[in-house]
Every structure is written in C-alpha cells, then in structure tokens.
Design a protein around this motif. Sequence first.
Motif, PDB file in Angstrom:
ATOM      1  N   ALA A 195       0.824  -1.219   0.000  1.00 30.69           N
ATOM      2  CA  ALA A 195       0.000   0.000   0.000  1.00 30.69           C
ATOM      3  C   ALA A 195       0.850   1.258   0.000  1.00 30.69           C
ATOM      4  CB  ALA A 195      -0.932  -0.011   1.205  1.00 30.69           C
ATOM      5  N   THR A 196       2.055   1.221   0.628  1.00 27.98           N
ATOM      6  CA  THR A 196       2.880   2.435   0.682  1.00 27.98           C
ATOM      7  C   THR A 196       3.398   2.838  -0.685  1.00 27.98           C
ATOM      8  OG1 THR A 196       4.908   1.169   1.128  1.00 27.98           O
ATOM      9  CG2 THR A 196       3.594   1.880   3.034  1.00 27.98           C
ATOM     10  N   TYR A 197       3.457   1.900  -1.645  1.00 28.45           N
ATOM     11  CA  TYR A 197       3.944   2.211  -2.997  1.00 28.45           C
ATOM     12  C   TYR A 197       2.804   2.483  -3.983  1.00 28.45           C
ATOM     13  CZ  TYR A 197       8.596   0.497  -1.638  1.00 28.45           C
ATOM     14  OH  TYR A 197       9.811   0.323  -1.044  1.00 28.45           O
ATOM     15  N   ARG A 198       1.566   2.677  -3.489  1.00 28.94           N
ATOM     16  CA  ARG A 198       0.405   2.706  -4.358  1.00 28.94           C
ATOM     17  C   ARG A 198       0.448   3.842  -5.366  1.00 28.94           C
ATOM     18  NH1 ARG A 198       0.078   5.185   0.130  1.00 28.94           N
ATOM     19  NH2 ARG A 198      -1.144   7.093   0.445  1.00 28.94           N
ATOM     20  N   TYR A 199       1.084   4.952  -5.011  1.00 25.89           N
ATOM     21  CA  TYR A 199       1.085   6.119  -5.899  1.00 25.89           C
ATOM     22  C   TYR A 199       2.490   6.498  -6.364  1.00 25.89           C
ATOM     23  CZ  TYR A 199      -3.663   6.769  -4.171  1.00 25.89           C
ATOM     24  OH  TYR A 199      -4.984   6.600  -3.838  1.00 25.89           O
ATOM     25  N   SER A 200       3.465   5.597  -6.161  1.00 26.13           N
ATOM     26  CA  SER A 200       4.823   5.954  -6.557  1.00 26.13           C
ATOM     27  C   SER A 200       5.481   4.889  -7.425  1.00 26.13           C
ATOM     28  CB  SER A 200       5.687   6.203  -5.315  1.00 26.13           C
ATOM     29  OG  SER A 200       5.643   5.080  -4.437  1.00 26.13           O
ATOM     30  N   ARG A 201       5.334   3.584  -7.055  1.00 29.43           N
ATOM     31  CA  ARG A 201       5.971   2.516  -7.843  1.00 29.43           C
ATOM     32  C   ARG A 201       5.025   1.324  -7.899  1.00 29.43           C
ATOM     33  NH1 ARG A 201      11.925   1.681  -5.582  1.00 29.43           N
ATOM     34  NH2 ARG A 201      11.172  -0.457  -5.750  1.00 29.43           N
ATOM     35  N   PHE A 202       4.365   1.152  -9.049  1.00 32.01           N
ATOM     36  CA  PHE A 202       3.388   0.075  -9.175  1.00 32.01           C
ATOM     37  C   PHE A 202       4.046  -1.299  -9.169  1.00 32.01           C
ATOM     38  CE2 PHE A 202       0.314   2.962  -9.078  1.00 32.01           C
ATOM     39  CZ  PHE A 202      -0.382   3.332 -10.199  1.00 32.01           C
ATOM     40  N   ASP A 203       5.295  -1.399  -9.683  1.00 32.67           N
ATOM     41  CA  ASP A 203       5.939  -2.708  -9.672  1.00 32.67           C
ATOM     42  C   ASP A 203       6.193  -3.186  -8.251  1.00 32.67           C
ATOM     43  OD1 ASP A 203       9.356  -1.532 -10.345  1.00 32.67           O
ATOM     44  OD2 ASP A 203       7.690  -0.639  -9.219  1.00 32.67           O
ATOM     45  N   SER A 204       6.502  -2.265  -7.318  1.00 32.56           N
ATOM     46  CA  SER A 204       6.703  -2.651  -5.928  1.00 32.56           C
ATOM     47  C   SER A 204       5.381  -3.065  -5.275  1.00 32.56           C
ATOM     48  CB  SER A 204       7.316  -1.484  -5.146  1.00 32.56           C
ATOM     49  OG  SER A 204       8.590  -1.165  -5.654  1.00 32.56           O
ATOM     50  N   VAL A 205       4.271  -2.410  -5.660  1.00 27.60           N
ATOM     51  CA  VAL A 205       2.964  -2.834  -5.154  1.00 27.60           C
ATOM     52  C   VAL A 205       2.714  -4.292  -5.520  1.00 27.60           C
ATOM     53  CG1 VAL A 205       0.480  -2.458  -5.311  1.00 27.60           C
ATOM     54  CG2 VAL A 205       2.016  -0.504  -5.277  1.00 27.60           C
ATOM     55  N   GLN A 206       2.943  -4.619  -6.789  1.00 18.32           N
ATOM     56  CA  GLN A 206       2.701  -5.983  -7.245  1.00 18.32           C
ATOM     57  C   GLN A 206       3.650  -6.970  -6.554  1.00 18.32           C
ATOM     58  OE1 GLN A 206       2.813  -6.387 -11.463  1.00 18.32           O
ATOM     59  NE2 GLN A 206       2.246  -8.530 -11.476  1.00 18.32           N
ATOM     60  N   TRP A 207       4.929  -6.605  -6.388  1.00 21.71           N
ATOM     61  CA  TRP A 207       5.906  -7.536  -5.816  1.00 21.71           C
ATOM     62  C   TRP A 207       5.545  -7.881  -4.374  1.00 21.71           C
ATOM     63  CZ3 TRP A 207       9.491  -8.272  -1.997  1.00 21.71           C
ATOM     64  CH2 TRP A 207      10.446  -9.261  -2.220  1.00 21.71           C
ATOM     65  N   TYR A 208       5.310  -6.859  -3.535  1.00 21.41           N
ATOM     66  CA  TYR A 208       4.998  -7.133  -2.137  1.00 21.41           C
ATOM     67  C   TYR A 208       3.643  -7.829  -1.987  1.00 21.41           C
ATOM     68  CZ  TYR A 208       8.964  -4.391  -0.452  1.00 21.41           C
ATOM     69  OH  TYR A 208      10.218  -3.938  -0.178  1.00 21.41           O
TER      70      TYR A 208
END
Length: 688
Positions: free
Chosen positions: A52-65
């Motif tokens: 959730a912390t990457y929701r508006y900055s890095r979508f690839d990190s959202v998917q990875w975590y």
Amino acid sequence: MIQRFLGLLLAAVVLASTAGWAQSPQTRVLQRALRNATSDTARTLLLADLAATYRYSRFDSVQWYARQGLALARRIGYPKGEGRCLSRIALLLGERGNLPQALRVDLQALHLNQASHDLEGTARTLNQTGLLYFSLDDYRPSLQYYSRAWRLYQQARTADTSQLVSVLTNMGASYEGLRRYDSAAFFLNRAWELTRRSRTLHQSCWGTPAPYVLRELGLLQVALGRPEAALRFYRQSVRVAAPENDRRSASRSYQYMAELYHALQQPDSSIYYARKALALGQSLPFTVGIVRNSKLLTQAFGQRQQPDSTLKYMELLLMAQDSLHNPQRIKQLDAIGFAEQQRLRQLEEERDKVAGQIRTAALLAGVAVLLLVSVLLGRSNRQQQRANQRLQSLNEQVTHQARQLTAQRDNLARTLQELKITQSQLVLREKMASLGELMAGVAHEIQTPVSSARKFAAISAELCTELRHEAARLITRPYDREILDEMLQNLLQNQTRILQFAQRADSIVQGMLEYSQDSSGPRQLTKLNVLAEEYLRLTYHDLRAKNRYFNAALLLRLDPAVGSVQVVRQDIGRALVGIFSAALQAVLQRQAAAEAEENYIPQVELHTRRTAETVELLVRDNGPGLSAEVMATLFQRFPDRDASTDLGLPLSYDLVTRGLRGQLTATSQPGLGTEYVVTLPLPLDTVA
C-alpha cells in the motif's frame, strides 16, 4: 528544432524531479517491522501494508509485495491476509485501467474479508470497488459502495483516520459528479477538518490523504465559478504530495491546473502543466491521467496547427482510451456487477428456504408430539375429548399454514413471471444499447479525420486560388500560363469536391450521434429522402461489417415532391433502421439458404411518395417472405413464438404509431418477399 529541444529539456526536468519519488515515508518503518516479525501471519499483513505504501509511486513494488504476501497467506492458510493482499492487487489493476479484472479481484477479496470477519479489510475493498465505478463516471453505484464502507469503518471503530478521510472525500467527489454541490461541500469540508485535526495520518500505511482532499476542494471551486481559489488548492495539493512521494496526486493536480488554464484561454500554461501531469502519469503508469492529459494536449496543438505534436499525443490518447474505455471491458464490468447482485439474491433466497424448512420441521415435530399426547390421554373419555379438541385446533392450524403456503406459492409464481418480463425488457434494452454504442463509436472514430479532411481541403482550395493569381502575375508566356491555370483549376475542383464530400460525411456523423442519444430531441426541418437514403446505406454497411461476403442491390425511387418535413430525426431514424434491418436480414437469410439458386440477387427497394394528405415510405425485399403465423405477431414486442425474435420492428411500430402518429403496415408472400409501408400524415410543416 528549438521547440523539440525545449520539450526534451522539460521531460528531463520532470523525470529528474520524480526520480526521488520511490517510496512513501511509511515504507522504511514497515520494512524494519517486517525484518523483526516473528510469525507468518504478521509478515503477511506487513507485506500487504508495504504494498500500500507504494500505491502512488511505484506500481511494480505494489505488485511484488502483494504477490509475496498472497503466496505466504495461501501457504499457511490465512484468509484474512489473502484477502488484504488481493485487495492491493485489485488496486493496482484499477490504476492501470484494467477495470473488469480489478472488479473480479475485488469481489474475490471481498469474499475472503467477509469470511474472515475482517471489517476494516471489507471496508477498504468496498471503497476500492466504488472507485472503479467512479472512474467510469457512474456515481450512484460508487456512492452505495462508499456508504457501506463508511458504516463498516464506524462499526469496527477504526483508528486509521486516513481511511475515514478517504471515504468521506470519495463521497464528496461522487456528489460533485452528480452536481449536488451542497452535499459535495459538506463531505469535502468534513474530510478536510478531520485531516487537519488528526495527528496519526503519517502512521498509516496509506499516508496522508491531504493532496486528494485539496484537489477535490479545488474542483468544487471550479464548479462554483472561483478559478483563483481553485488554483490555490491545486498548488497546495502539489506541495503536500511531495513529502509523501504521491506522484498520482501531483499528476492529477497538474492535470486540473492544465484544464483550468485551458478553460481560461491561457494555452501556454495549460500545455506546460499538461505535460508535467502526463510525464508523472506515464511513469506510474496512471491510465486515466494519460487519457485526460493526452486529450488536452491533442486539442491544444491542434488549435495551434502543429500536426506533428497533435499526431503524437493523439496516438497516445487512442492507446490509453482503448485500454480504459474498451466497450468489451465495459460490458465485462457490467456483467461482473450483475453476477454479484445475482449471487447475493441467490444467497438470500437460500437463507429464506432454509428458514422455511426449519419452520416446517418444527411444525411437524409439534404435530407428532400432539399426536403422542392424544394417544396417551385416549384411555378415558374426558382425556379423549380434550385430545380431540387439541387435534381439531391442530387441524385448523395446519389448514391455515396450508393456505399460507398456497398464497406464498402463488406469489412466487407471479414473481417468476415478472422476472421473465424483466428479462425480456433487458434483452430489448441491451440490443438498443448495442446499436447506439456501435453508432456512437463509429461516429466518434471518423469525426476527427473528417473534420481534418474538410479543414485541409478548404486551406488547399484557398492556396490554389492564390497560386493562380501569383502564376498569372509571374508567368509571362501565355501558353505556359494557360497550362498552369488549367492544372490549378482542376486541383481546385478536386479540393472543392473533397470539401463537399467531407461536409456530407460530417452530416452523416451528426445524424449517427443524434441517433445514438437516449432521449428524443426537438423537431427539425428534415429532408426525408436524404435521411432515408443515409440510414439505409448505414444499416447496409453495418450488416456488411458483420457479414463480409454479403452484398445486396439497393434500389432507390425517391419522389422529389416529398421535400422537407418537421420531424424528430432520432425517432424517424430509429424507426427506419428497424425496418431496413428486417429487410436486409431477410435477403441475407435467403442468400445463405439459397446457395443452389445461382440467379438469385438480394435486393432491397426504397420508394417515397407524397400524396395530398400523406407522405409514404415503402421498403420491399425479395427475401423468403413471412408466414401467416409470423405476420400475426410481427409488431408485438414479446410474442410467444420465439424469445430470440428481433425487436427492431416492434420498436419501429411504436415510434411510427405513437411518436410520429403515423401507420406502419406489412404484407408478405412466402417465396417472393415482404413489403413495409410507413405512412405519415400531413401537414407536418412540409416544404416542397
């Protein structure tokens, strides 16, 4: 060259400014907690919060975590963690524009949230589902989901103020979309006050929603006609988004600033902020932002007559629109929502059925007990009389219950009949919606190139005239001057014909757009012959697009005396489309079934005629004809003969007889074809 260099320099500055936007301030705290976690369940929830912390900055990190947490939750059998991780994946799909898949994953997460009694997770998933409908400008279902999420947050007594502010802001934005500005101001001001008072926003994995609240307040100021106040809110939103690394909010704020400057006739500022917003949206990628900003830039450079830049942003707009507003995806989204409603209704029916079975079992048990008591007390007359009285009372109760069950059965039968009628109406609505969607889509696809062709043809015609004058002045030899003048005259004639054809195509596009509108418009003075011919050819080409090997001869006999009449173009157009479709389908059916008939040529005739009191339109086909049984119910909306019967002719009959106060009749001979006659009464404010 200088403009291209400045554009590259601007893109480099935007990318450099966003390079540091890698994560939110809450990310490092959660990463330390993840390293120190001692149980797999805690690790699963922390991985969901990290996504959730990457929701508006890095979508690839959202998917990875989220994927890591989902795999761990499924391995240890932890439905609460699985539901929260699926909710994060659905959030990512929605931001990228895949709305049907996002809704599927949200519904899957919702089932897991409810099964694990996770009130906060359920509320978050409902909030996300509302955002999917909000992105399609469908505000009423989005408000329903937001209201359910708000009630669950209150029931759970959540301490995450960021979530409460998000729901309040979403409700305010939906009321703003419905143009109920008083309600929008109430919820947005309430969200802003809660944001200002809260001291725990930075502790949430969702961060502070202040950028979102501020830009929605700015949109409200624009709606109320206060552009200066709106710009202050937008700039404040950008400043608040920077510490949170919220690229999405910054992109939306820049987009709203660009749109406001465009409305204020300040193109330079509009282009500047639109480019910044587009660069941020592409870095995520944020599909809705890409669509809005590329459309704005396409219009701006089109007005400046810069074709290279216009084409560049138009291609970007078309790719993003195809991803976000694909009609097939919209239909999938509607189908998924309808299936979810059916599932909930089925669950309620099953619950009522189980409750009825329990009541029946209890009633039967009571009967058995009373019978046993009557047998035991049957030794004496007095006891036998009491038993008989009780049995009589029991018999009355059973009779009463039987009457109630009979009434319930009748009610269920009536309900089933109503559902069948509703289903038939939905079939009609879907067919009409598909036709309107097709015509609106075709019209919008060809409107821009037709407009461009007309504009450039007019410019070329003016250039030909100027070249003729310059050539006459500069070329001295008469023979050369005559040759050049003849060539320029031919070119001018060609450009004039191109302009005429573009104007006719534009009128056809306008007619298609009017036809695809839902409501009837005002009466307009219409050339009936031209309108009938255009709709015949439009229906013919639509059928050919679906059947590539189909060809038919269109025979026209149009009476010039018909002239122009005052009619509602949409109504007469819809009526004619239904008749033309029936005639073309008939010849297509005979062509498909008559492969052995080598000399068969599909033909559809259109005749118009004006008499002293009426205007008549006659449509005749040489199809297989209709039987007497079919003719008896030809104009009925829901005949008993076939549930899949085309509904175009019944709609045409209603439009002609009720809307236009005319008559629609049909005659048919099996093996020879069918003839339809539309008779419109005069006077209709005709002009010969």
